[in-house]
Every structure is written in C-alpha cells, then in structure tokens.
Design a protein around this motif. Structure first.
Motif, short mmCIF file in Angstrom:
data_model
loop_
_atom_site.label_atom_id
_atom_site.label_comp_id
_atom_site.label_asym_id
_atom_site.label_seq_id
_atom_site.Cartn_x
_atom_site.Cartn_y
_atom_site.Cartn_z
N THR A 27 45.30 19.68 0.28
CA THR A 27 45.41 18.55 -0.64
C THR A 27 45.46 19.05 -2.08
O THR A 27 46.26 18.57 -2.90
N ASN A 30 48.92 20.39 -2.75
CA ASN A 30 49.90 19.31 -2.90
C ASN A 30 49.81 18.68 -4.29
O ASN A 30 50.83 18.47 -4.96
N GLY A 100 39.32 16.25 -0.95
CA GLY A 100 40.45 16.78 -0.20
C GLY A 100 39.94 17.58 0.99
O GLY A 100 39.70 18.78 0.87
N PHE A 187 50.10 14.52 7.76
CA PHE A 187 49.89 15.18 6.46
C PHE A 187 51.07 14.95 5.53
O PHE A 187 50.89 14.84 4.30
N GLU A 190 50.22 11.92 3.88
CA GLU A 190 49.12 12.13 2.94
C GLU A 190 49.64 12.64 1.61
O GLU A 190 49.12 12.26 0.53
N CYS A 191 50.65 13.50 1.66
CA CYS A 191 51.20 14.08 0.43
C CYS A 191 51.83 13.03 -0.47
O CYS A 191 51.99 13.25 -1.68
N TYR A 194 48.26 10.06 -1.44
CA TYR A 194 47.22 10.42 -2.43
C TYR A 194 47.75 10.31 -3.86
O TYR A 194 47.12 9.67 -4.72
#
Length: 225
Positions: A27, A30, A100, A187, A190-191, A194
């Motif tokens: 996280t 990213n 994260g 994921f 998620e990128c 967030y």
C-alpha cells in the motif's frame, strides 16, 4: 440520531499522510507511486512499522521517507502504545493516518477521530474482524463460494474492521481462483480505492451521519454548504 457532520474541511495544499505498515508495504508503494505520478496530491512525512522485519521498511528507505519502528510488545498497555504512535503523527503534522496492512489494534485519540483510514480486502461486513487478514480473507471467501469480492476503505475505530465505510470496490471471483489469484485481483481494486478515499477526505467531501459516510457533491463543498 446525531446530525450529519463534515469529517474535515477542504485542504488547499497536499494532504500529509502517515502510513502504518506491518508487512511488505505494498500500500505504501502504491501511494508513493501515485504521488510521484501526480495523481494523488499528498506527502508522506512518516512511515510507522509495527515490526522491525517489515519488508515495507526498505520501501520507505527507497522513497527517502523516515520510518519509525513502534512495537506493541514494548509497551505495557494498548493506551501507551497508541499514545506513542499518535505522538509521532502529531510531530509530523499528519492530516490523515493510513493503515496499510497494519495488524496492531489502536486506541484512536479524540484529535484523530475520523482521521485514520484502513483498507480491508473484502466487502465489509463479510470476512472481517480479528484474525481475518491477508490470504486468510480470500481463502474464506473462496470456501464460502461467493461470486463477488472486493475491498473496503473505512474509518478506524477501537474495533477491528468496524468503523464507518468510505469506499468499496468490487472484484469478480472466478471458478478457478486460488487465494493468491483472488488477492491479486482485489489488490488491483485497492490501488484505486485508497487514493479515491484520500482525495475525498482532502477535498472535504465526506460527512458522517450516525455510522454512515456520505460523499458530498463537489459543487456543494465549493459553495461552502
């Protein structure tokens, strides 16, 4: 029922983030990439790791971000541990704390209420709570036979995966999925989720009514409503 209230006022500068990590720092990487690319107006003045062997510590060093290791076992109580974490955040003048893959429970002090975000790799309230992290979440989703999974960005309170939900994104579950393949697909969402939640917070577009987060239209915020 308490009236709806804004979470934060719009910022006219890059938002300052503390990123809390317990593992590989994906996280963190990213967010750092999005900041460098100009798609996220933010700064990361501090990273806080819960273990000295976190892979994310090297990612912080590579990005030239100061990293503090604060271990729960070094403190007599959860309150003392949490106090140290948030003391570092205050010293770094952090607007928003980003968890994260952070596995340590925190007590959120009054000045950081609704200023701490977490991301969980499922659609809360499914497959969440203490013990549900990493590939355990995806294994549980596959075992249950769900057809759709995803991720949830939520405000942190004093319980695991419990605070008000800000953003959710979905990902399909395929018949031949393994926990690893499903994790990779989630994921990718998620990128996107967030940074979206961070931008909404920084723009002053979030308000909370009871336990529900509402996203305000841009024009309403611009008009000071």
């Amino acid at each position: 029922m308490p009236p709806a209230r804004p979470v934060a006022q719009p910022l006219d500068r890059p938002i300052r983030l503390a990123v809390l990590i317990s593992g590989g720092g994906t996280t963190l990487a990213n967010l750092a990439e999005q900041i460098q690319a100009g798609s996220l107006s933010a700064e990361i003045p501090i990273v806080i790791a819960s273990r000295s062997d976190c892979g994310g510590i090297a990612k912080a060093a590579a990005a030239k971000i100061p990293c503090a290791v604060i271990r729960r076992k070094d403190y007599a109580s959860l309150a003392e541990f949490s106090q140290e974490v948030f003391s570092r955040c205050r010293d770094a003048r952090v607007d928003l704390v980003i968890c994260g893959g952070y596995l340590s429970l925190l007590q959120i002090p009054p000045d950081y209420q609704h200023r701490v975000l977490n991301i969980h790799p499922s659609l809360i309230p499914a497959f969440c709570g203490q013990g549900y992290h990493g590939e355990k979440v995806h294994a549980a989703a596959l075992e249950r036979g769900v057809k759709v999974s995803g991720c949830t960005v939520h405000f942190v309170d004093d319980e695991y995966d419990h605070g008000p939900i800000v953003v959710q994104r979905t990902a399909p579950v395929l018949d031949d999925d393994t926990p690893a393949t499903l994790a990779a697909r989630v994921f990718a969402e998620e990128c996107l989720a967030y940074p979206e939640a961070i931008r909404l917070f920084a723009a002053g577009r979030l308000e909370i009514e009871n336990h529900r987060v509402r996203v305000l239209p841009e024009e309403r915020v611009a008009n000071g409503e």
